[in-house]
Design an enzyme around this catalytic site. Structure first.
Site, PDB file in Angstrom:
ATOM      1  N   HIS A  82       0.827  -1.203   0.000  1.00 31.02           N
ATOM      2  CA  HIS A  82       0.000   0.000   0.000  1.00 31.02           C
ATOM      3  C   HIS A  82       0.867   1.260   0.000  1.00 31.02           C
ATOM      4  O   HIS A  82       0.566   2.245  -0.687  1.00 31.02           O
ATOM      5  CB  HIS A  82      -0.923  -0.035   1.218  1.00 31.02           C
ATOM      6  CG  HIS A  82      -1.735   1.202   1.394  1.00 31.02           C
ATOM      7  ND1 HIS A  82      -1.696   1.947   2.549  1.00 31.02           N
ATOM      8  CD2 HIS A  82      -2.601   1.839   0.570  1.00 31.02           C
ATOM      9  CE1 HIS A  82      -2.508   2.985   2.436  1.00 31.02           C
ATOM     10  NE2 HIS A  82      -3.072   2.949   1.243  1.00 31.02           N
ATOM     11  N   GLU A  85       2.039   1.896  -3.426  1.00 28.09           N
ATOM     12  CA  GLU A  85       0.983   2.509  -4.238  1.00 28.09           C
ATOM     13  C   GLU A  85       1.016   4.037  -4.083  1.00 28.09           C
ATOM     14  O   GLU A  85       0.917   4.774  -5.071  1.00 28.09           O
ATOM     15  CB  GLU A  85      -0.383   1.964  -3.803  1.00 28.09           C
ATOM     16  CG  GLU A  85      -1.564   2.616  -4.505  1.00 28.09           C
ATOM     17  CD  GLU A  85      -2.721   2.896  -3.570  1.00 28.09           C
ATOM     18  OE1 GLU A  85      -3.197   4.044  -3.541  1.00 28.09           O
ATOM     19  OE2 GLU A  85      -3.145   1.955  -2.865  1.00 28.09           O
ATOM     20  N   GLU A 162      -3.928   7.632   7.673  1.00 27.22           N
ATOM     21  CA  GLU A 162      -4.986   6.827   7.056  1.00 27.22           C
ATOM     22  C   GLU A 162      -5.333   5.642   7.939  1.00 27.22           C
ATOM     23  O   GLU A 162      -6.510   5.314   8.136  1.00 27.22           O
ATOM     24  CB  GLU A 162      -4.527   6.358   5.675  1.00 27.22           C
ATOM     25  CG  GLU A 162      -5.572   5.618   4.885  1.00 27.22           C
ATOM     26  CD  GLU A 162      -5.097   5.239   3.497  1.00 27.22           C
ATOM     27  OE1 GLU A 162      -5.741   4.357   2.887  1.00 27.22           O
ATOM     28  OE2 GLU A 162      -4.103   5.799   3.023  1.00 27.22           O
TER      29      GLU A 162
END
Length: 480
Positions: A82, A85, A162
């Site tokens: 992640h 990304e 996040e």
């Protein structure tokens, strides 16, 4: 059934026409066109190209899918798929940090990316005549992703935030994270996609660069284009952009099979919350193929049908039995058969107790509904209703270029044929009431079960209950 804007910069100068590029190695056809017109090709370096023409509007969706996700990480670097990304938007040898998104916006496009346990994907929706531009941009960052350490140090803080917003500050999300961590022992599905906070704290720029070097190889990727395009022209563009990326070998993927569970597992998770919550996870078979099915595949199909009968539509069994009437036990209840994926299958039953009821009451009621199916079966009319809904959803998905591209990409990730959705629909129409009753009787015993219960704790003074955020915005303005 398949299994996600910054400030515009000045427009870039027009790109040279495809004919100006030097010839690239020829691709070879991989698969004949499907009934919908989708075609698949293999470039000389092993990268796949999937093209779905749809001439209804002068737009196109361009996606890059990688068969790598959180399940390919190793302990100590959870979350790195992640994080990569995020870092893919931070520059290449020729594109400065943040410039990728500005250029896509200047082309009149929108873009984003997503990471799961099974895959990573990047996409842009653009006017069809700008397809060549985004293919050049995407191929460049695929091969030459490059950024200074300072960009990583800023972005890792975005990822940590996040995690706080979407998991740590959301009791039910945190409970599901704990449920997966306890349900799985050997399978990498036990790790959260966003990563454990201690691993994010310890992550280094070189951890991310190494993951890119290991897994972002042409043979581990597929380009999916859906929209107002001609397959032959898209193939030529792909050869001139992605086809120039050197081929290289992938690491060997070793099996990490989940051992058989030998007894019920139970966890209690304490967090500030207004209501309790209970989640039951049962180990079940995964759907590995849509041709030449074995017994496990047929059971996975029947489990999909069972989940739809339980909670697949308004007024389904769980809603009628648990959430309606004066003696209702739950404010809401649901089921999910997660049987399509690269890892093991899992069947979830979840519920929130109604006022005056306990999590234990909901747990018993959820299991009682499955036991009722095991004992009494389901009607042919119930199955007909859910298959009709599946058929409608499959048809409606074709209205969206994004949905078409998502289906094609996810089918490729699962190593299924391009038209797996159509084949799956035909298979689901063939599931019988006896098959649904059989799986309800065989897969919901204690030895397959892990129960997670959210135990509400008092909130801090002044704290308010807030719904989970729909998304978290990164430092680059993207929504993750």
């Amino acid at each position: 059934m398949a299994l996600l804007a910054g400030v515009p910069a000045l427009a870039q100068p027009p790109s040279p026409p495809p004919a100006a590029a030097a010839p690239a190695p020829l691709a070879r056809p991989f698969q004949a066109a499907t009934a919908s017109g989708a075609q698949q090709f293999t470039l000389a370096n092993g990268m796949q190209l999937i093209v779905q023409p749809d001439r209804r509007a002068p737009t196109a969706v361009h996606m890059v899918w990688l068969r790598v996700g959180a399940m390919d990480e190793v302990d100590g670097t959870s979350g790195v798929a992640h994080v990569l990304e995020h870092m893919m938007f931070k520059g290449s040898k020729s594109v400065p940090p943040g410039e990728f998104s500005r250029r896509v916006a200047a082309l009149g496009g929108q873009e984003n990316a997503f990471t799961s346990r099974d895959y990573t994907g990047y996409y842009q929706q653009i006017p069809a005549h700008r397809l060549a531009d985004v293919m050049r941009l995407e191929a460049d960052r695929f091969e030459h992703n490059q950024w200074p350490d300072e960009e990583f140090r800023r972005e890792i803080e975005v990822v940590k935030e996040e995690r706080r917003m979407r998991t740590e500050d959301q009791p039910r999300a945190a409970l599901i994270e704990q449920l997966f961590a306890h349900t799985f022992i050997a399978s990498p599905y036990r790790r959260p996609v966003v990563g454990w906070m201690s691993d994010l704290d310890a992550m280094t720029p070189d951890d991310v660069r190494a993951f890119h070097a290991r897994w972002y190889a042409p043979s581990n990727a597929a380009v999916v284009v859906a929209g107002d395009v001609d397959p032959a022209e898209v193939l030529a563009l792909a050869q001139q952009t992605y086809g120039r990326i050197p081929a290289r070998a992938l690491p060997a993927r070793k099996p990490r099979e989940e051992p058989e569970q030998k007894g019920l597992k139970r966890i209690h998770f304490k967090a500030p919350a207004d209501q309790a919550y209970v989640a039951l996870a049962f180990h079940v078979p995964r759907l590995a193929r849509v041709d030449g099915l074995d017994a496990s595949d047929r059971d996975a199909l029947a489990l999909l049908a069972l989940s739809a009968v339980l909670s697949g539509y308004d007024g389904a069994r769980l809603q009628r039995s648990l959430t309606q009437g004066a003696d209702r036990v739950a404010d809401n209840a649901g089921s999910d058969a997660s049987v399509v994926g690269r890892g093991p299958g899992l069947f979830l039953l979840t519920g929130v107790p109604a006022a005056g009821k306990r999590a234990e009451d909901v747990e018993r009621a959820l299991r009682a509904e499955v036991e009722r199916v095991a004992r009494e079966g389901v009607s042919a009319a119930e199955l007909a209703r859910v298959t009709t809904q599946w058929a409608a959803a499959t048809v409606y998905a074709r209205d969206s270029l994004q949905a078409q591209a998502m289906d094609l990409g996810s089918n490729w990730v699962q190593e299924l044929p391009l038209d797996a959705d159509e084949r799956l629909l035909r298979l689901l129409r063939g599931v019988t009431p006896a098959q649904v009753q059989s799986v309800a009787a065989r897969y919901f015993g204690d030895d397959r079960l892990t129960v997670a219960t959210l135990v509400p704790q008092p909130r801090a003074p002044g704290a308010e209950s807030t719904p989970p955020p729909a998304a978290a915005e990164g430092a680059d303005g993207r929504v993750h």
